[in-house]
Motif scaffolding. Structure first.
Motif, PDB file in Angstrom:
ATOM      1  N   GLN A 106       8.449   2.658 -10.312  1.00 32.59           N
ATOM      2  CA  GLN A 106       7.057   2.664 -10.764  1.00 32.59           C
ATOM      3  C   GLN A 106       6.963   2.495 -12.275  1.00 32.59           C
ATOM      4  OE1 GLN A 106       3.330   5.396  -9.580  1.00 32.59           O
ATOM      5  NE2 GLN A 106       4.864   6.538 -10.735  1.00 32.59           N
ATOM      6  N   GLU A 107       7.863   3.128 -13.019  1.00 26.29           N
ATOM      7  CA  GLU A 107       7.862   3.004 -14.475  1.00 26.29           C
ATOM      8  C   GLU A 107       8.086   1.564 -14.921  1.00 26.29           C
ATOM      9  OE1 GLU A 107      10.887   5.604 -15.887  1.00 26.29           O
ATOM     10  OE2 GLU A 107       9.714   7.437 -15.565  1.00 26.29           O
ATOM     11  N   ARG A 108       8.747   0.774 -14.077  1.00 23.29           N
ATOM     12  CA  ARG A 108       9.095  -0.597 -14.431  1.00 23.29           C
ATOM     13  C   ARG A 108       8.059  -1.624 -13.966  1.00 23.29           C
ATOM     14  NH1 ARG A 108      13.239   2.608 -14.332  1.00 23.29           N
ATOM     15  NH2 ARG A 108      15.241   2.099 -15.330  1.00 23.29           N
ATOM     16  N   LEU A 109       7.085  -1.203 -13.169  1.00 20.52           N
ATOM     17  CA  LEU A 109       6.105  -2.154 -12.657  1.00 20.52           C
ATOM     18  C   LEU A 109       5.339  -2.886 -13.762  1.00 20.52           C
ATOM     19  CD1 LEU A 109       4.587  -0.384  -9.502  1.00 20.52           C
ATOM     20  CD2 LEU A 109       6.521  -1.979  -9.654  1.00 20.52           C
ATOM     21  N   PRO A 110       4.992  -2.231 -14.882  1.00 20.67           N
ATOM     22  CA  PRO A 110       4.289  -2.971 -15.942  1.00 20.67           C
ATOM     23  C   PRO A 110       5.111  -4.119 -16.531  1.00 20.67           C
ATOM     24  CG  PRO A 110       3.977  -0.606 -16.226  1.00 20.67           C
ATOM     25  CD  PRO A 110       5.030  -0.778 -15.174  1.00 20.67           C
ATOM     26  N   GLN A 111       6.422  -4.134 -16.292  1.00 27.69           N
ATOM     27  CA  GLN A 111       7.258  -5.222 -16.798  1.00 27.69           C
ATOM     28  C   GLN A 111       7.138  -6.482 -15.939  1.00 27.69           C
ATOM     29  OE1 GLN A 111      11.189  -3.507 -16.743  1.00 27.69           O
ATOM     30  NE2 GLN A 111      10.698  -1.958 -18.287  1.00 27.69           N
ATOM     31  N   PRO A 117      -0.147  -8.995  -7.253  1.00 26.04           N
ATOM     32  CA  PRO A 117       0.071  -7.600  -7.648  1.00 26.04           C
ATOM     33  C   PRO A 117       1.247  -7.008  -6.892  1.00 26.04           C
ATOM     34  CG  PRO A 117      -1.835  -7.790  -6.205  1.00 26.04           C
ATOM     35  CD  PRO A 117      -1.418  -9.194  -6.528  1.00 26.04           C
ATOM     36  N   VAL A 118       1.855  -6.000  -7.476  1.00 24.21           N
ATOM     37  CA  VAL A 118       3.045  -5.359  -6.910  1.00 24.21           C
ATOM     38  C   VAL A 118       2.727  -3.905  -6.609  1.00 24.21           C
ATOM     39  CG1 VAL A 118       5.470  -4.782  -7.302  1.00 24.21           C
ATOM     40  CG2 VAL A 118       4.549  -6.934  -8.175  1.00 24.21           C
ATOM     41  N   GLN A 119       3.222  -3.406  -5.476  1.00 17.51           N
ATOM     42  CA  GLN A 119       2.948  -2.041  -5.078  1.00 17.51           C
ATOM     43  C   GLN A 119       4.178  -1.413  -4.426  1.00 17.51           C
ATOM     44  OE1 GLN A 119      -0.017  -1.807  -1.986  1.00 17.51           O
ATOM     45  NE2 GLN A 119       1.063  -3.223  -0.647  1.00 17.51           N
ATOM     46  N   LEU A 120       4.120  -0.088  -4.282  1.00 16.10           N
ATOM     47  CA  LEU A 120       5.155   0.691  -3.603  1.00 16.10           C
ATOM     48  C   LEU A 120       4.526   1.369  -2.395  1.00 16.10           C
ATOM     49  CD1 LEU A 120       6.733   2.464  -6.730  1.00 16.10           C
ATOM     50  CD2 LEU A 120       7.269   0.197  -5.794  1.00 16.10           C
ATOM     51  N   SER A 195      17.841  -3.737   0.308  1.00 20.15           N
ATOM     52  CA  SER A 195      18.731  -3.266  -0.748  1.00 20.15           C
ATOM     53  C   SER A 195      19.951  -2.563  -0.158  1.00 20.15           C
ATOM     54  CB  SER A 195      17.985  -2.283  -1.660  1.00 20.15           C
ATOM     55  OG  SER A 195      17.934  -0.983  -1.057  1.00 20.15           O
ATOM     56  N   PRO A 196      20.970  -2.303  -0.981  1.00 18.72           N
ATOM     57  CA  PRO A 196      21.997  -1.346  -0.585  1.00 18.72           C
ATOM     58  C   PRO A 196      21.387   0.053  -0.523  1.00 18.72           C
ATOM     59  CG  PRO A 196      22.658  -2.661  -2.503  1.00 18.72           C
ATOM     60  CD  PRO A 196      21.194  -2.876  -2.313  1.00 18.72           C
ATOM     61  N   GLU A 197      22.176   1.020  -0.066  1.00 17.94           N
ATOM     62  CA  GLU A 197      21.722   2.404  -0.124  1.00 17.94           C
ATOM     63  C   GLU A 197      21.551   2.797  -1.596  1.00 17.94           C
ATOM     64  OE1 GLU A 197      21.132   4.149   2.641  1.00 17.94           O
ATOM     65  OE2 GLU A 197      21.922   2.631   4.016  1.00 17.94           O
ATOM     66  N   PHE A 198      20.466   3.475  -1.905  1.00 17.86           N
ATOM     67  CA  PHE A 198      20.153   3.915  -3.268  1.00 17.86           C
ATOM     68  C   PHE A 198      20.371   2.796  -4.294  1.00 17.86           C
ATOM     69  CE2 PHE A 198      20.831   8.284  -1.539  1.00 17.86           C
ATOM     70  CZ  PHE A 198      19.589   8.786  -1.876  1.00 17.86           C
ATOM     71  N   PRO A 199      19.563   1.756  -4.266  1.00 15.92           N
ATOM     72  CA  PRO A 199      19.728   0.664  -5.226  1.00 15.92           C
ATOM     73  C   PRO A 199      19.357   1.095  -6.642  1.00 15.92           C
ATOM     74  CG  PRO A 199      17.660   0.424  -4.088  1.00 15.92           C
ATOM     75  CD  PRO A 199      18.376   1.579  -3.419  1.00 15.92           C
ATOM     76  N   ARG A 200      19.734   0.279  -7.596  1.00 12.65           N
ATOM     77  CA  ARG A 200      19.309   0.486  -8.983  1.00 12.65           C
ATOM     78  C   ARG A 200      17.831   0.119  -9.108  1.00 12.65           C
ATOM     79  NH1 ARG A 200      21.002  -3.051 -12.215  1.00 12.65           N
ATOM     80  NH2 ARG A 200      21.099  -1.845 -14.141  1.00 12.65           N
ATOM     81  N   ALA A 201      17.099   0.906  -9.869  1.00 10.56           N
ATOM     82  CA  ALA A 201      15.675   0.630 -10.074  1.00 10.56           C
ATOM     83  C   ALA A 201      15.474  -0.734 -10.722  1.00 10.56           C
ATOM     84  CB  ALA A 201      15.049   1.723 -10.929  1.00 10.56           C
ATOM     85  N   ASP A 202      16.365  -1.122 -11.631  1.00 10.59           N
ATOM     86  CA  ASP A 202      16.244  -2.422 -12.280  1.00 10.59           C
ATOM     87  C   ASP A 202      16.403  -3.559 -11.278  1.00 10.59           C
ATOM     88  OD1 ASP A 202      15.805  -1.275 -14.735  1.00 10.59           O
ATOM     89  OD2 ASP A 202      17.850  -1.575 -15.474  1.00 10.59           O
ATOM     90  N   ASP A 203      17.292  -3.393 -10.301  1.00 10.43           N
ATOM     91  CA  ASP A 203      17.474  -4.444  -9.300  1.00 10.43           C
ATOM     92  C   ASP A 203      16.234  -4.594  -8.429  1.00 10.43           C
ATOM     93  OD1 ASP A 203      19.992  -4.812 -10.310  1.00 10.43           O
ATOM     94  OD2 ASP A 203      21.036  -3.748  -8.689  1.00 10.43           O
ATOM     95  N   VAL A 204      15.620  -3.465  -8.056  1.00  7.45           N
ATOM     96  CA  VAL A 204      14.395  -3.528  -7.271  1.00  7.45           C
ATOM     97  C   VAL A 204      13.298  -4.224  -8.067  1.00  7.45           C
ATOM     98  CG1 VAL A 204      12.629  -2.181  -6.075  1.00  7.45           C
ATOM     99  CG2 VAL A 204      15.022  -1.451  -5.989  1.00  7.45           C
ATOM    100  N   ARG A 205      13.177  -3.875  -9.326  1.00  2.86           N
ATOM    101  CA  ARG A 205      12.185  -4.529 -10.186  1.00  2.86           C
ATOM    102  C   ARG A 205      12.406  -6.036 -10.228  1.00  2.86           C
ATOM    103  NH1 ARG A 205      13.677  -3.706 -15.969  1.00  2.86           N
ATOM    104  NH2 ARG A 205      15.314  -5.044 -15.117  1.00  2.86           N
TER     105      ARG A 205
END
Length: 214
Positions: A106-111, A117-120, A195-205
């Motif tokens: 969520q912190e990375r969505l503004p990037q 639009p993007v949502q979770l 994703s893999p289990e517990f992906p990196r937040a940057d990869d999801v972004r």
């Protein structure tokens, strides 16, 4: 065509870098511990990772969100790019870590700047306990903003939804063994990435950004 590229972004401040690094370290260590201690047969049931080809569609079932509103899954997904996770609000093990991971995403969505639009979306997989009030508390617990919602399907729809999300034909097991993957959907409500289990937040972004500009 959808292409996934992974980028590294510099942090903007020392304090912010330290805070994000601490969160990444916590999530990474927890994921390693969970993987190391889990039975391999359980992890096998969590399905495939990477690009979904051809893209998959979930059955268009009804869900009830944190406000008590009932609507079709397609209403949640269409015309938006969506990252989905499966949780249950009574979980005290991996689900809080999943909440922290979505908070980091969520912190990375503004990037992300794209056509859509993007949502979770946190999907509760225990309809007997994941009531609107429980889902609302879940979102509040992780300081969810307006781009992060939660909803749960009817009991009879949970297993099929989990199977389609995972892409696995193996038995699901009980909900305590649910996947910690994130599933990314394009604006046509098609599942495009697991994703893999517990992906990196940057990869999801980065995946969400690619889909938003696709």
């Amino acid at each position: 065509m959808f292409h996934l590229k992974i980028y590294e972004y510099p942090e903007t401040s020392h304090s912010g870098s330290a805070r994000l690094w601490s969160r990444r370290t916590l999530l990474r260590n927890a994921a390693v511990l969970a993987t190391a201690t889990a039975c391999p047969s359980l992890y096998a049931q969590h399905g495939t990772i990477g690009l979904v080809s051809p893209p998959a569609r979930l059955d268009d079932t009804f869900l009830i969100d944190q406000t008590g509103k009932k609507q079709l899954l397609s209403s949640f997904l269409l015309q938006r790019v969506t990252a989905v996770q499966t949780i249950y609000t009574g979980c005290g093990s991996v689900c809080p870590l999943q909440g922290a991971l979505f908070s980091a995403v969520q912190e990375r969505l503004p990037q992300i700047h794209g056509r859509y639009p993007v949502q979770l979306l946190s999907i509760g997989i225990d309809p007997l306990s994941d009531s609107p009030s429980a889902l609302h508390y879940w979102l509040t617990r992780f300081q969810a903003g307006p781009a992060w919602n939660a909803a749960t399907p009817a009991l009879q729809d949970v297993d099929q939804m989990r199977k389609t999300l995972s892409g696995s034909q193996l038995p699901l097991g009980n909900i305590a063994d649910h996947a910690t993957q994130i599933y990314c959907f394009d604006a046509s409500a098609r599942l495009r990435w697991r994703s893999p289990e517990f992906p990196r937040a940057d990869d999801v972004r980065d995946v969400l950004s690619a889909l938003a500009n696709g």
